[in-house]
Write a protein that holds these residues in place. Sequence first.
Motif, mmCIF file in Angstrom:
data_model
loop_
_atom_site.group_PDB
_atom_site.id
_atom_site.type_symbol
_atom_site.label_atom_id
_atom_site.label_comp_id
_atom_site.label_asym_id
_atom_site.label_seq_id
_atom_site.Cartn_x
_atom_site.Cartn_y
_atom_site.Cartn_z
ATOM 1 N N ASP A 140 75.961 -68.095 44.459
ATOM 2 C CA ASP A 140 75.651 -66.670 44.433
ATOM 3 C C ASP A 140 76.746 -65.877 45.125
ATOM 4 O OD1 ASP A 140 73.724 -65.440 43.104
ATOM 5 O OD2 ASP A 140 72.336 -65.200 44.782
ATOM 6 N N GLY A 141 77.620 -66.569 45.774
ATOM 7 C CA GLY A 141 78.639 -65.913 46.593
ATOM 8 C C GLY A 141 78.914 -66.844 47.741
ATOM 9 N N ILE A 142 80.022 -66.628 48.419
ATOM 10 C CA ILE A 142 80.388 -67.560 49.483
ATOM 11 C C ILE A 142 81.031 -66.766 50.606
ATOM 12 C CG2 ILE A 142 82.603 -68.064 48.349
ATOM 13 C CD1 ILE A 142 82.281 -70.955 49.375
ATOM 14 N N ALA A 143 80.773 -67.175 51.824
ATOM 15 C CA ALA A 143 81.365 -66.481 52.975
ATOM 16 C C ALA A 143 82.882 -66.629 52.931
ATOM 17 C CB ALA A 143 80.807 -67.073 54.266
ATOM 18 N N THR A 144 83.576 -65.577 53.364
ATOM 19 C CA THR A 144 85.038 -65.585 53.260
ATOM 20 C C THR A 144 85.644 -66.749 54.043
ATOM 21 O OG1 THR A 144 84.741 -63.209 53.348
ATOM 22 C CG2 THR A 144 86.995 -64.004 53.312
ATOM 23 N N TRP A 145 85.136 -66.984 55.253
ATOM 24 C CA TRP A 145 85.741 -68.053 56.062
ATOM 25 C C TRP A 145 85.547 -69.402 55.403
ATOM 26 C CZ3 TRP A 145 82.903 -72.116 57.956
ATOM 27 C CH2 TRP A 145 81.513 -71.978 57.994
ATOM 28 N N TRP A 162 88.096 -69.814 52.585
ATOM 29 C CA TRP A 162 89.441 -70.165 53.047
ATOM 30 C C TRP A 162 89.489 -71.566 53.618
ATOM 31 C CZ3 TRP A 162 93.484 -68.040 51.204
ATOM 32 C CH2 TRP A 162 93.422 -66.724 50.731
ATOM 33 N N LEU A 163 88.373 -71.994 54.216
ATOM 34 C CA LEU A 163 88.319 -73.355 54.726
ATOM 35 C C LEU A 163 88.452 -74.345 53.570
ATOM 36 C CD1 LEU A 163 87.812 -75.006 57.355
ATOM 37 C CD2 LEU A 163 85.446 -75.201 56.601
ATOM 38 N N ILE A 164 87.723 -74.063 52.488
ATOM 39 C CA ILE A 164 87.792 -74.958 51.323
ATOM 40 C C ILE A 164 89.223 -75.004 50.788
ATOM 41 C CG2 ILE A 164 87.071 -75.222 48.917
ATOM 42 C CD1 ILE A 164 84.319 -74.273 49.716
ATOM 43 N N ARG A 165 89.879 -73.836 50.737
ATOM 44 C CA ARG A 165 91.250 -73.799 50.219
ATOM 45 C C ARG A 165 92.194 -74.589 51.123
ATOM 46 N NH1 ARG A 165 90.131 -68.038 49.166
ATOM 47 N NH2 ARG A 165 89.552 -67.892 46.980
ATOM 48 N N LEU A 166 91.980 -74.415 52.442
ATOM 49 C CA LEU A 166 92.837 -75.121 53.390
ATOM 50 C C LEU A 166 92.668 -76.630 53.216
ATOM 51 C CD1 LEU A 166 94.729 -74.590 55.858
ATOM 52 C CD2 LEU A 166 92.745 -75.084 57.287
ATOM 53 N N ILE A 189 94.700 -76.745 44.522
ATOM 54 C CA ILE A 189 94.360 -75.348 44.836
ATOM 55 C C ILE A 189 93.513 -74.762 43.711
ATOM 56 C CG2 ILE A 189 95.268 -73.040 45.230
ATOM 57 C CD1 ILE A 189 97.694 -74.254 46.488
ATOM 58 N N LEU A 190 93.942 -75.004 42.478
ATOM 59 C CA LEU A 190 93.175 -74.471 41.353
ATOM 60 C C LEU A 190 91.826 -75.176 41.262
ATOM 61 C CD1 LEU A 190 96.004 -74.213 38.680
ATOM 62 C CD2 LEU A 190 94.878 -72.337 39.862
ATOM 63 N N GLY A 191 91.851 -76.484 41.515
ATOM 64 C CA GLY A 191 90.609 -77.250 41.420
ATOM 65 C C GLY A 191 89.577 -76.809 42.431
ATOM 66 N N CYS A 192 90.028 -76.370 43.602
ATOM 67 C CA CYS A 192 89.056 -75.994 44.625
ATOM 68 C C CYS A 192 88.331 -74.709 44.257
ATOM 69 C CB CYS A 192 89.703 -75.892 46.010
ATOM 70 S SG CYS A 192 90.455 -74.320 46.370
ATOM 71 N N LEU A 204 84.448 -73.217 44.902
ATOM 72 C CA LEU A 204 84.146 -71.875 45.415
ATOM 73 C C LEU A 204 83.099 -71.202 44.544
ATOM 74 C CD1 LEU A 204 87.728 -70.572 46.281
ATOM 75 C CD2 LEU A 204 86.048 -71.632 47.779
ATOM 76 N N ASN A 205 83.107 -71.533 43.249
ATOM 77 C CA ASN A 205 82.182 -70.877 42.326
ATOM 78 C C ASN A 205 80.908 -71.666 42.078
ATOM 79 O OD1 ASN A 205 83.679 -68.510 41.712
ATOM 80 N ND2 ASN A 205 85.101 -69.799 40.578
#
Lengths: 374, 528
Positions: free
Chosen positions: A7-12, A15-19, A356-359, A363-364
């Motif tokens: 439904d949405g994800i917290a910003t932090w 970014w943690l997932i991306r890191l 990066i693209l896979g993550c 996120l979604n």
Amino acid sequence: MHISKRDGIATWKAWLIRLIAVLIALVVAGFVIMMVGSMRGVSLNPIKVYMSMADGAFGTSSSWMITKMRSWITIRDCMILTCIAIGLAPAFKMRFWNIGAEGQMLVGAIGAAFCMINLAGKVPTPVLFLCMVVFAILAGAFWGFIPGFFKARWNTNETLFTLMMNYIAIQLTSFCVALWEYPPGSNSVGTINGAGKPNTYIGWIGNLFKKGFDDDYMIVVLIVLFLAALMYIYLRYTKQGYEIAVVGESENTARYSGIRVPYVYMRTMAISGAICGFAGFLAVSAVSRTISIDTAGGRGFTAIIVAWLAKMNPFVMIGISALLTFMSKGAIQIASDFGLNEYVSQIITGIILFFILGCEFFLNYQVHFGKQKQ
Amino acid sequence: METKQDNKIPSPIDQQVPSEVPAIELKGITKRFGSVVANNAIDLTLNKGEILSLLGENGSGKTTLMNMLSGIYYPDEGEIFVNGSKVEIRSPKDAFDLRIGMIHQHFKLVDVFTAAENIVLGLPGERGKLDKNAVAKAVREIADRYGFEIDPNQKVYDMSVSQKQTVEIVKVLYRGADILILDEPTAVLTPQETDKLFAVMKNMKKDGKAIIIITHKLHEVLAVSDRVAVLRKGQYIGDVPTSQASQQSLTDMMVGHAVSLNIDRPMADSLKERLRVEHLTVKNKEGVKKLSDVSFTAYGGEILGIAGIAGSGQKELLESIAGIQHVEEGGNITYIDPQGKGIHLEGMDPLDIIRKGILLSFVPEDRFGMGLVGGMNITQNVMLRSYRKGAGPMLDQQTPRKLADKIVNDLEVVTPDINRTPLRRLSGGNVQKVLVGREIEQSPTVLMTAYAVRGLDINTSYTIYNLLTQQKMQGVAVIYVGEDLDVLLELCDRILVLCGGQVSGIVDGRSITKEQVGLMMTKVGGGE
């Protein structure tokens, strides 16, 4: 296993997932490097390889002069990539899949080179720069406007259309190279207004302030930062930016609220093309001082990834561009340091992009393990 | 009448005789979408050699239920039995293996292929071989058996809607379906084509096929089916043999008995002409008439209800007035401004209407598809109609923010954060409050609403009714397109009934009965 949309994800968290994705990518790439090394009978230490990449991008283990030089080049290339991504932002925000940045950049470069070759020495330098910018912008805008017009008028598929426009631009560039070939028989335009030629350094961006051609790095950085700020404001705080967002979300809602959708398509694509054309001007005037079919060099496509990963935020684009530029510069360096060919470095870039693209998937979507309750 | 065989004492073997086992049996099927219960504990039986009508209003859960049989959705709870054995239908392929075939409202054919090619598309067949002649022969056999008219070698793009539908049905039969589900098959057909389809359906029934037809046209239900099952708001209301049903009794089942609604319906002091529609005709892209010669007048100080079966032209009517729909030559839409001056709206687009200062508000049926932007927050949605105000290229975000605050406070919109939360994450009721609130804040003289309370709970619905009545008492001409007849009869001063794009009648909301409106909805003029 069961997958559901978030439904949405917290910003932090995002970014943690991306890191984490980047870290996993570096580890996986490390294994690949060792594997490649063992296949060729050399032992490659991944840490050393990454340090070598840093050296390629910023000259970290070289003399101060080289450090300065390499850092500037990396920053400048990052900025030009950002500039193209900024150009793509309004189109993508409108969900108009402009994959023609490559071509829009090339025609912009043709416009700039045309002025440099034909007007240098004939008009005052400031006027020459003005002409170069205007020609580049108009050429790019025209190249972007065409698919926008066809989409507005006949609802043609913009993805194919913009893609094919790239090939036309490439052919057009080859034609111009043939036309402006110098010296004859070299099959290239050569450095335009280079040292030892008439009109030396005329039209080189560093020459704008008569300080010599080395200062062009800073000028590029400033111009692109300014553009980024401008695009940020345009998309967020102007009426036109609002219209673009509405059209992107729902064409019907746009029509309902009195937005003339065809007009917005054409206008936005002209803006998008204009900025990509401007990037072409930068590539000619600030970097290569020549024109060839490699002037865009695939950056029009790389910028798509940049714009998307940044979610059309121009300032985030700078960060993404920096990462990708770092990767490609580092790639060249490890190729020479370890006697590997450049494909190995491209493998690393590919692995990192893949993660990066896979993550974005994570996120979604949320992945639940175990059997779902019935 | 009982046959001799039925009188026999049933032996275990007899109990398994196929004809006595229902083709399909649903037990306690429940399907939820988020917090919405689309189907609630539904039990349904379909016998072999039977045509069952599944009747219900829009949004009553008919299609959802059938999609669980065809493998598009998977039920949250409940069991499905096919030919007496419990089955799991997890994909359309599972459904097809159980010989269940569904013909959807929207055809799924490849335009550049022939009928025969579409029919065999996706079937395993012989390796690397496609014997078109054999397929064509098989298709002709099916066509002859049931009375279809089909040319296997005709390309789909050359076909009429009815021919395409025939291809879809034959496709399902070619794959060996014994249980057919037709989702509103007549919605796209002319009366003559409908008759042909019904004849074919009866032939299939004689052949032992079990058929479910989803529809909300009562006369069709009576014409073709053996039994009628009724759904309302996701609940299974019951089933009756068609021979014992009438249009009246079915309407009662479908619409349900009114909860005592008691909507306040004051009379305005005076009526002022605000909008005049004359001889309005609208065709869709395919050239089919969606509205034909519609004329009416809307007055300030009254709520004009628009009743009709879904798809009778309500959407086209409102969109024509709003300037979104192209209207045919010869029709007039005249807006009468507060000074009494008439302005022709036909040929204008929404921007023209805004620029002329026409005070027309429109709450469209499809909230996120047309009225709102789901990914934007309340403030950004509030400015959708007014963002052009103010000079210069910059967006004024302060005024809409205040307006958003006002709407949130006045209408008690529940949102985590006005300026951050995208509208899509709010509940349907809150979303609708934002939309209606915005349109009312334009201070319109004509306010059009389409299905303004669809999917809303009782309290929010009442908020909306009260808002509309308030607007009416302030002299606004309110046009209310609704589907709930009880509400239309309690809320509206006059009711315009649409039937197949024509005005079936304009009646007084205070004196008409639900049954009369129901009849007018299914037949122009109510069948008199």
